[in-house]
Design an enzyme around this catalytic site. Structure first.
Site, PDB file in Angstrom:
ATOM      1  N   PHE A   1      11.633 -17.890   9.911  1.00  0.00           N
ATOM      2  CA  PHE A   1      12.541 -18.931   9.411  1.00  0.00           C
ATOM      3  C   PHE A   1      13.515 -19.443  10.477  1.00  0.00           C
ATOM      4  O   PHE A   1      14.683 -19.655  10.196  1.00  0.00           O
ATOM      5  CB  PHE A   1      13.326 -18.453   8.181  1.00  0.00           C
ATOM      6  CG  PHE A   1      12.549 -17.607   7.213  1.00  0.00           C
ATOM      7  CD1 PHE A   1      11.281 -17.983   6.795  1.00  0.00           C
ATOM      8  CD2 PHE A   1      13.067 -16.425   6.712  1.00  0.00           C
ATOM      9  CE1 PHE A   1      10.551 -17.212   5.898  1.00  0.00           C
ATOM     10  CE2 PHE A   1      12.347 -15.642   5.816  1.00  0.00           C
ATOM     11  CZ  PHE A   1      11.075 -16.045   5.412  1.00  0.00           C
ATOM     12  N   HIS A   2      13.026 -19.675  11.709  1.00  0.00           N
ATOM     13  CA  HIS A   2      13.901 -20.131  12.788  1.00  0.00           C
ATOM     14  C   HIS A   2      13.417 -21.437  13.418  1.00  0.00           C
ATOM     15  O   HIS A   2      13.326 -21.532  14.640  1.00  0.00           O
ATOM     16  CB  HIS A   2      14.001 -19.062  13.890  1.00  0.00           C
ATOM     17  CG  HIS A   2      14.643 -17.795  13.461  1.00  0.00           C
ATOM     18  ND1 HIS A   2      14.582 -16.630  14.211  1.00  0.00           N
ATOM     19  CD2 HIS A   2      15.383 -17.469  12.364  1.00  0.00           C
ATOM     20  CE1 HIS A   2      15.229 -15.665  13.598  1.00  0.00           C
ATOM     21  NE2 HIS A   2      15.732 -16.149  12.467  1.00  0.00           N
ATOM     22  N   PRO A   3      13.107 -22.491  12.653  1.00  0.00           N
ATOM     23  CA  PRO A   3      12.648 -23.727  13.296  1.00  0.00           C
ATOM     24  C   PRO A   3      13.770 -24.424  14.068  1.00  0.00           C
ATOM     25  O   PRO A   3      14.898 -24.524  13.588  1.00  0.00           O
ATOM     26  CB  PRO A   3      12.190 -24.578  12.105  1.00  0.00           C
ATOM     27  CG  PRO A   3      13.008 -24.092  10.955  1.00  0.00           C
ATOM     28  CD  PRO A   3      13.179 -22.620  11.183  1.00  0.00           C
TER      29      PRO A   3
ATOM     30  N   HIS B   1      10.099 -18.661  15.645  1.00  0.00           N
ATOM     31  CA  HIS B   1       9.778 -17.267  15.925  1.00  0.00           C
ATOM     32  C   HIS B   1       8.740 -16.783  14.915  1.00  0.00           C
ATOM     33  O   HIS B   1       9.017 -16.753  13.718  1.00  0.00           O
ATOM     34  CB  HIS B   1      11.036 -16.400  15.840  1.00  0.00           C
ATOM     35  CG  HIS B   1      11.998 -16.618  16.963  1.00  0.00           C
ATOM     36  ND1 HIS B   1      13.372 -16.565  16.800  1.00  0.00           N
ATOM     37  CD2 HIS B   1      11.799 -16.893  18.274  1.00  0.00           C
ATOM     38  CE1 HIS B   1      13.965 -16.787  17.951  1.00  0.00           C
ATOM     39  NE2 HIS B   1      13.028 -16.990  18.861  1.00  0.00           N
TER      40      HIS B   1
END
Length: 553
Positions: free
Chosen positions: A471-473, A297
């Site tokens: 920070f949403h890998p 994101h």
């Protein structure tokens, strides 16, 4: 480290949300010997537990891997910091503490892509099983689990005004984002206990550390998985300067995250043949999808200067303000130090043609030039907005066979034209909300990206300039049945018996919201699948430790 004669039933690599819940569930049966390995240290750093302490955990090698992306063409060549938790609890020890499941349609799409058992009706009971919701047991929430969910303990008038402005813009006010349809605006619920961070370690590990059949080791760097006759049987790990090969008689489960798990697979010789051969790694099993399908994101941080407003900018830049925050937190665990990084959220459609909300707002009573820098000295708020279902795809690969070499992370942000269009729509929508009557008493003035940027091309360039990771890998060991899939619907690595992956890397598509609790659910699902699987053990039990303590060169 275990003795040279010890063998485990299950070895779990990574003590983040998924690994922690797996260790809890698998070791509940005293007949199972379980080993949990974590590359980071203990979660005893005080700033982990004070909610605002994420500012001192991200970018800190004590708690963060401190990764960097490759230069991003879609972001004007910028390299971004890419935080990932390196500590017990994983990223749940350094994240924003937001409790979010995503949308029912996210999981239904996973199932429709050939992954039975992953529809909303299947995963909702798993969310509830782990949940200890402040409102107790209900149709959509659980009250008897370990994963605490509470209302926030502090609010700001500017955030209430943004919520009212959203309502005036046609975005309804909601009290719960976790019903399966998260459209609306309201305050996030958080993973805290009475104003203190509640991470996966506190929830799932600390209560069970005395189980004699569970071993939890920290500061252990797992290099690779070793295969015996094609079956995963050992992990090779470094601990206190020595290399050890440790046997799992039943299964090895990788829970090292969307960056860590594909790296371990690739170093094990499981991955794309061209990459492995270029690095001199023997191809043990070709799986071309390992490391691909990286999704994240991308947030656009719009900043608005204010008049007649109190924000964290003024409080944190004042000696008396800092003293007051500390005293308030010491007194009742409330005030600004108890804040999640983002308190107010909204889920909206970027245009009416979208089937469901495809934008998420994280609204903050503060502002700064970029993460890690001081707060501005003028009052302001930030409306951070991200595209929940980006079409851009990147990848993560190892640079060498050496586990100490940082991976090559290329999210490939804004490479798909549809993502640029959504970004431009998101900026325009944010401006419309801020122009609503409820905020006019604060005289908002756009500071970033700048009100003079109006054309479509200018908005594309603005997105490239202010966009950054939230920070949403996910997605780099994708679940599915096609040639690019890495695991099947039971999270078993295709073609490698005895090996599973259970973390955010298995998501076929990113969920429509924050990823911590969905990752925890994946761990819960993995435990269910493993415990329902007939026992299959390695056929060569004499291969217990091939190198009990070989010094690392």
């Amino acid at each position: 480290m275990p003795s040279a004669t010890q063998v485990y039933d299950y070895i779990i690599v990574g003590a983040g949300p998924a690994g922690s819940v797996l260790a809890n569930r698998l070791s509940a049966n005293p007949a199972h010997k379980v080993l949990l390995l974590e590359a980071g240290g203990q979660d005893n750093y005080p700033w982990i537990h004070i909610p605002v302490g994420y500012l001192y955990c991200i970018g800190n090698p004590r708690t963060d891997w401190c990764f960097k992306t490759e230069a991003q063409a879609g972001l004007q060549g910028r390299r971004l910091s890419y935080p990932r938790g390196k500590v017990l609890g994983g990223s749940s020890s350094i994240n924003g503490m937001i409790y979010m499941r995503g949308q029912a349609g996210d999981y239904d799409r996973w199932a429709e892509q050939g992954n039975p058992g992953w529809a909303w009706k299947d995963v909702l009971p798993l969310f509830k099983r782990s949940e200890k919701h402040c409102d107790g047991n209900a149709h959509l929430h659980g009250g008897d689990g370990e994963w605490r969910v509470e209302q926030q303990r502090y609010s700001w008038p500017i955030l209430d005004a943004f919520r009212d402005a959203a309502a005036q813009s046609g975005i309804p006010t909601v009290g719960d984002f976790n019903t399966g349809d998260n459209q609306g605006c309201g305050y996030f619920q958080v993973n805290q206990r009475a104003g203190v961070r509640w991470n996966a370690s506190k929830a799932f590990l600390r209560p069970i550390l005395k189980r004699p059949n569970l071993t939890v080791l920290t500061d252990v760097q797992v290099n690779k998985v070793l295969l015996t006759a094609g079956r995963a049987t050992h992990v090779r790990a470094r601990w206190q300067g020595c290399e050890h090969d440790i046997q799992a008689q039943r299964e090895i489960i990788l829970c090292a995250g969307a960056i860590g798990s594909p790296g371990i697979l690739q170093r094990s010789g499981i991955g794309p043949r061209p990459l492995l051969e270029s690095l001199g790694i023997k191809v043990e099993h070709e799986l071309p999808g390992v490391g691909g399908n990286l999704q994240d994101h991308l947030q656009l941080r719009l900043v608005f200067k204010l008049s007649n407003a109190r924000t964290l900018n003024q409080v944190a830049n004042s000696l008396w303000g800092k003293l007051g925050m500390g005293l308030r937190y010491a007194y009742d665990r409330s005030g600004p130090l108890a804040m999640a990084p983002s308190q107010l959220g909204a889920f909206v459609k970027s245009d009416p043609a979208q089937p469901s909300a495809n934008l998420q707002y994280h609204v903050q009573p503060l502002s700064l030039e970029r993460f890690g820098e001081p707060l501005h000295r003028f009052p302001a708020f930030t409306a951070s907005v991200c595209n929940l279902r980006p079409k851009s795809r990147g990848r993560v690969d190892i640079r060498s066979a050496n586990p100490d070499d940082a991976p090559l992370i290329d999210p490939n942000y804004l490479s798909h034209p549809d993502d640029l269009n959504v970004a431009a729509d998101a900026i325009r929508l944010t401006r419309n909300i801020v122009a609503s009557p409820a905020l006019q008493g604060f005289s908002p003035e756009e500071y970033l990206p700048g009100k003079d940027l109006q054309t479509e091309q200018q908005l594309y360039e603005a997105a490239a300039r202010i966009g950054t990771t939230i920070f949403h890998p996910v997605g780099t060991c994708r679940m599915g049945q096609d040639t690019q899939a890495v695991v099947d619907a039971e999270l078993r690595v295709h073609g490698v018996p005895g090996l599973r992956v259970a973390d955010a890397s298995i998501m076929p598509d990113i969920v429509s919201g924050n990823t911590c609790s969905p990752t925890l659910m994946i761990g819960e699902k993995a435990a269910q699948l493993i415990l329902d699987t007939p026992i299959q053990t390695a056929e060569t039990p004499v291969e217990r430790f091939r190198a009990a303590a070989t010094p690392v060169a």
